[in-house]
Design an enzyme around this catalytic site. Sequence first.
Site, PDB file in Angstrom:
ATOM      1  N   THR A 144       0.852  -1.197   0.000  1.00 62.49           N
ATOM      2  CA  THR A 144       0.000   0.000   0.000  1.00 62.49           C
ATOM      3  C   THR A 144       0.888   1.247   0.000  1.00 62.49           C
ATOM      4  O   THR A 144       1.958   1.250   0.602  1.00 62.49           O
ATOM      5  CB  THR A 144      -0.881   0.005   1.269  1.00 62.49           C
ATOM      6  N   ALA A 149       7.916   1.462   2.255  1.00 63.42           N
ATOM      7  CA  ALA A 149       8.248   1.580   3.685  1.00 63.42           C
ATOM      8  C   ALA A 149       8.418   3.052   4.034  1.00 63.42           C
ATOM      9  O   ALA A 149       8.632   3.893   3.155  1.00 63.42           O
ATOM     10  CB  ALA A 149       9.534   0.814   4.008  1.00 63.42           C
ATOM     11  N   GLY A 202       3.515   1.479   7.920  1.00 65.76           N
ATOM     12  CA  GLY A 202       2.227   1.797   8.536  1.00 65.76           C
ATOM     13  C   GLY A 202       1.844   3.255   8.435  1.00 65.76           C
ATOM     14  O   GLY A 202       0.805   3.659   8.960  1.00 65.76           O
ATOM     15  N   GLU A 253      -0.372  -5.745   5.707  1.00 68.71           N
ATOM     16  CA  GLU A 253       0.961  -5.792   5.080  1.00 68.71           C
ATOM     17  C   GLU A 253       1.826  -6.840   5.773  1.00 68.71           C
ATOM     18  O   GLU A 253       2.554  -7.600   5.120  1.00 68.71           O
ATOM     19  CB  GLU A 253       1.622  -4.414   5.164  1.00 68.71           C
TER      20      GLU A 253
HETATM   21  C1  5RP Z   1       1.423   1.861   4.321  1.00 65.93           C
HETATM   22  C2  5RP Z   1       2.896   1.742   4.291  1.00 65.93           C
HETATM   23  C3  5RP Z   1       3.617   2.345   3.138  1.00 65.93           C
HETATM   24  O1  5RP Z   1       4.368   1.365   2.521  1.00 65.93           O
HETATM   25  C4  5RP Z   1       4.518   3.450   3.646  1.00 65.93           C
HETATM   26  O2  5RP Z   1       3.749   4.380   4.378  1.00 65.93           O
HETATM   27  C5  5RP Z   1       5.250   4.150   2.507  1.00 65.93           C
HETATM   28  O3  5RP Z   1       4.341   4.896   1.751  1.00 65.93           O
HETATM   29  P1  5RP Z   1       4.763   5.733   0.477  1.00 65.93           P
HETATM   30  O4  5RP Z   1       5.192   4.767  -0.566  1.00 65.93           O
HETATM   31  O5  5RP Z   1       3.497   6.483   0.123  1.00 65.93           O
HETATM   32  O6  5RP Z   1       5.872   6.681   0.869  1.00 65.93           O
HETATM   33  O7  5RP Z   1       3.516   1.160   5.142  1.00 65.93           O
HETATM   34  O8  5RP Z   1       0.877   1.355   5.515  1.00 65.93           O
END
Ligand code: 5RP
Length: 220
Positions: free
Chosen positions: A31, A86, A98, A106
């Site tokens: 996500t 991440a 998260g 996840e």
């Molecule tokens: C979601 C996550 C995402 O992987 C994390 O927040 C990174 O997000 P982004 O790719 O938008 O920087 O852990 O729960």
Amino acid sequence: MTIVSQNEHKRLAGEKAIDFVEDGMIVGVGTGSTVAYFIDALARIKDRIAGAVSSSEQSTERLRRHGIEVMDLNATGSLSLYVDGADECDPHKRLIKGGGAALTREKIIAEASRKFVCIIDPIKQVPVLGKFPLPVEVVPMARSLVAREILAMTGGQPVWRDGVTTDNGNWILDVHNLSIVDPVGLERELNQIPGVVSVGLFARRPADVVIIGGEPPQVL
Ligand code: 5RP
């Protein structure tokens, strides 16, 4: 670094992860904004894969919009590949995740997968985890109990992510001011607190491969 170049790094990381997708695979999908680029790239080869297992309603919606079948993990069994972003990544490929509140699903998919490929932009790399507030998913009635125990246990400052309910109907505490020198130990300790659903530390099951977006992307 501008927002535009950070997004470009995310796109480059997301697209590079396609190298790990093999014909006939059911792909575990994380996500977030970096994963969104991966999903868009996956759509271009959707006829080569059997489907996907999704970690959030947000990713499910994007996968379905592209015509990629979303499957139930209970039906697929273990997966060959999981691709996710991440919020922080240390040199041992241990992660904080998260930021998008999808940590529980996840973590389930990461555990069910033989290879976890983590896609990040360079600013996510840190020597020690903890600058990014650590997300902890809690059962709503346990919010203040868990917050008090985390404060006593770690000295970190838990802050309720007010207004956010996870896909599982739970709440999030973001724990500030941590310097996580023993991520495996902290993950184990926090998981013991009644009311904790899951902890956004991916240390017991870290990533296997980390792709850092850039020209060219770096694969660690
Ligand atoms: C979601 C996550 C995402 O992987 C994390 O927040 C990174 O997000 P982004 O790719 O938008 O920087 O852990 O729960």
